[in-house]
Design a protein around this motif. Structure first.
Motif, mmCIF file in Angstrom:
data_model
loop_
_atom_site.group_PDB
_atom_site.id
_atom_site.type_symbol
_atom_site.label_atom_id
_atom_site.label_comp_id
_atom_site.label_asym_id
_atom_site.label_seq_id
_atom_site.Cartn_x
_atom_site.Cartn_y
_atom_site.Cartn_z
ATOM 1 N N GLY A 1 -6.001 8.209 -6.504
ATOM 2 C CA GLY A 1 -5.647 6.839 -6.148
ATOM 3 C C GLY A 1 -6.867 5.989 -5.879
ATOM 4 N N THR B 1 -8.955 -1.368 1.351
ATOM 5 C CA THR B 1 -8.119 -0.300 0.793
ATOM 6 C C THR B 1 -8.935 0.955 0.529
ATOM 7 O OG1 THR B 1 -6.666 -1.944 -0.241
ATOM 8 C CG2 THR B 1 -6.571 0.298 -1.104
ATOM 9 N N GLY C 1 0.339 7.371 4.531
ATOM 10 C CA GLY C 1 0.666 7.203 3.118
ATOM 11 C C GLY C 1 1.310 5.863 2.816
ATOM 12 N N VAL D 1 -2.648 -0.724 -1.416
ATOM 13 C CA VAL D 1 -2.838 -0.709 -2.873
ATOM 14 C C VAL D 1 -2.040 -1.827 -3.525
ATOM 15 C CG1 VAL D 1 -2.398 0.600 -4.970
ATOM 16 C CG2 VAL D 1 -3.415 1.729 -2.990
ATOM 17 N N SER E 1 -2.741 -0.183 -10.087
ATOM 18 C CA SER E 1 -2.179 -0.133 -8.733
ATOM 19 C C SER E 1 -0.963 0.781 -8.675
ATOM 20 C CB SER E 1 -1.797 -1.536 -8.270
ATOM 21 O OG SER E 1 -0.746 -2.063 -9.062
ATOM 22 N N ALA F 1 -0.643 4.118 -6.395
ATOM 23 C CA ALA F 1 0.456 4.361 -5.461
ATOM 24 C C ALA F 1 1.140 5.696 -5.757
ATOM 25 C CB ALA F 1 1.462 3.219 -5.536
ATOM 26 N N VAL G 1 -1.100 8.513 -4.566
ATOM 27 C CA VAL G 1 -1.026 8.671 -3.109
ATOM 28 C C VAL G 1 0.236 9.429 -2.725
ATOM 29 C CG1 VAL G 1 -0.744 7.429 -0.933
ATOM 30 C CG2 VAL G 1 -2.466 6.686 -2.590
ATOM 31 N N ALA G 2 1.359 9.072 -3.346
ATOM 32 C CA ALA G 2 2.624 9.753 -3.039
ATOM 33 C C ALA G 2 2.554 11.230 -3.415
ATOM 34 C CB ALA G 2 3.775 9.072 -3.774
ATOM 35 N N ALA H 1 -0.306 2.959 0.536
ATOM 36 C CA ALA H 1 0.428 2.418 -0.618
ATOM 37 C C ALA H 1 0.588 0.905 -0.508
ATOM 38 C CB ALA H 1 1.795 3.091 -0.724
#
Length: 439
Positions: A242, A216, A40, A47, A420, A424, A427-428, A44
């Motif tokens: 993402g 990415t 992760g 990204v 972006s 991020a 993704v989190a 990130a």
């Protein structure tokens, strides 16, 4: 009561609790939750790197186009104007001299050309930073003062009927043709080369940015597949969201860069080339006009001047044919009759040559300055007007295309940053539920 003490050697040893082996350093990274967290963080970071690289590329291109629009192109145009107006001044000075009575329109044209040249010098000096070009412009300015002094001396003597006036004018024209104009040409060529170089720089393919963004996306696909195997869930909504954000950023920025590159290339390959070609034609026409009129002043030197005149006319016809034969040339409508005007002008000059051959300079002067359809002046004036319009239209299109190339990039930087951040966050949000499963 007797107490017996045991020998120390017979006492049982104290029992010790078994020691627990400490975890090795970085042990957490090798666990499943540690790997999920590492993936992760890497995703990130990629990204953010994609957004940074994209924003930097867009900003660099916008700054380059702004520099061309506000500094480099105006400087090149000022140098071109200087080159053109100096040629106009030389032709007008010779025309005014042979007219004898010095027509007011011709005199005003000379004075306006000198004024325009001074303005062009001032504009060019405000944008020059390279010392060699600064010295070159200073030399042009100094010699221009000498030139105008020689022309005024020639004019004074001519009005007084002194034959020495032609010598002063010949000296002035030699100074212009052999020293001032070559320096002005070098200044124009070097400043135009800067426009080409900076415009070309804004058309380069951003290879590193493409690699980072594609990397990415590939790493995101790998992370989703790895996480699906570990957690037995085929799709991670956060990773997918993402990835879509990064893909939208790639499409948005890529489209903007493609359109901007297309406009920049059109500005360089079409408008800039047309501007240089038409400017060269206009300068050559003025120089040919100066050759034509000076042949009436430098009596006995007609052959050299006529040879120079015919070489310039032939050069113009060749350049004009190539220009009109190119599909992406600008202002073909105004220049469609240019070849016919050149032929009319050349036919009039043949009449001038014929009159000079028999010593009839008065008739030759009448053909050179007359306003009849078969005289030289109407053909030259119409040709000069067409070329002037061509310069204006070519420059207008050049600046419009540069403005469009810069405008299409507007908003892409902010859009890349927003997308972006969204990627991020996605993704989190996609990782957190999987991490929360491990307690």
């Amino acid at each position: 009561m007797t107490v017996e003490l045991a020998h120390p050697s017979t006492e049982p040893l104290a029992s010790r609790s078994p020691t627990v082996t400490a975890h090795p350093r970085w042990w957490f990274l090798w666990t499943t939750p540690g790997r999920i967290l590492t993936i992760g963080l890497i995703l990130a970071a990629l990204v953010i790197a994609s957004a940074f690289a994209t924003s930097t590329t867009i900003n660099d291109r916008q700054q380059a186009l702004t520099t061309v629009l506000n500094r480099t192109e105006p400087l090149a145009f000022a140098a071109g104007q200087l080159y053109t107006t100096l040629s106009v001044a030389d032709a007008a000075a010779a025309t005014a001299f042979i007219a004898g009575a010095e027509p007011r329109a011709v005199r005003q044209r000379y004075e306006q050309a000198i004024t325009d040249a001074a303005v062009a010098v001032a504009r060019a000096s405000s944008g020059l930073t390279d010392e060699p070009l600064v010295q070159l412009l200073g030399r042009i300015n100094a010699r221009l003062a000498v030139y105008t002094g020689l022309v005024e001396t020639a004019r004074t003597n001519n009005r007084a009927g002194n034959p020495v006036g032609s010598s002063y004018l010949s000296e002035a024209s030699s100074l212009m043709q052999q020293q001032i104009l070559p320096d002005a040409q070098r200044l124009y060529e070097q400043t135009s080369a800067r426009v080409d170089a900076e415009t070309t720089a804004s058309t380069r393919i951003p290879g590193p940015v493409i690699l980072i963004v594609v990397g990415t996306l590939l790493f995101g696909a790998f992370a989703n597949r790895w996480l699906a195997k570990r957690t037995r869930r085929r799709v991670n909504i956060g990773f997918v969201a993402g990835g879509l954000a990064v893909l939208i950023m790639l499409i948005w920025v890529g489209t903007a860069l493609i359109i901007s590159t297309s406009d920049s290339r059109s500005a360089k390959e079409t408008a800039a080339e047309s501007l240089k070609t038409v400017t060269t034609l206009a300068i050559t026409a003025q120089q040919a006009r100066a050759d034509e009129t000076l042949s009436l002043i430098r009596r006995g030197d007609e052959n050299v001047r006529k040879q120079s005149y015919y070489q310039r006319i032939d050069q113009m016809q060749e350049q004009l044919a190539r220009y009109l034969g190119t599909d992406n040339s600008i202002d073909k409508t105004n220049l469609a009759d240019a070849d016919a005007l050149l032929n009319r002008w050349r036919a009039a000059d043949d009449r001038i040559t014929a009159y000079i051959a028999v010593g009839n300079y008065q008739a030759a002067t009448q053909v050179a300055l007359g306003v009849g359809e078969d005289d030289a002046t109407p053909a030259f004036d119409k040709l000069d007007e067409a070329l002037t319009n061509g310069i204006e239209q070519s420059r207008a299109q050049l600046r419009n295309e540069i403005v469009n190339a810069r405008r299409v990039l507007s908003g892409a930087t902010v859009g890349a940053a927003v997308l972006s951040i969204m990627a991020a966050i996605a993704v989190a949000l996609g990782i957190w539920p999987r991490l929360s499963e491990y307690r």
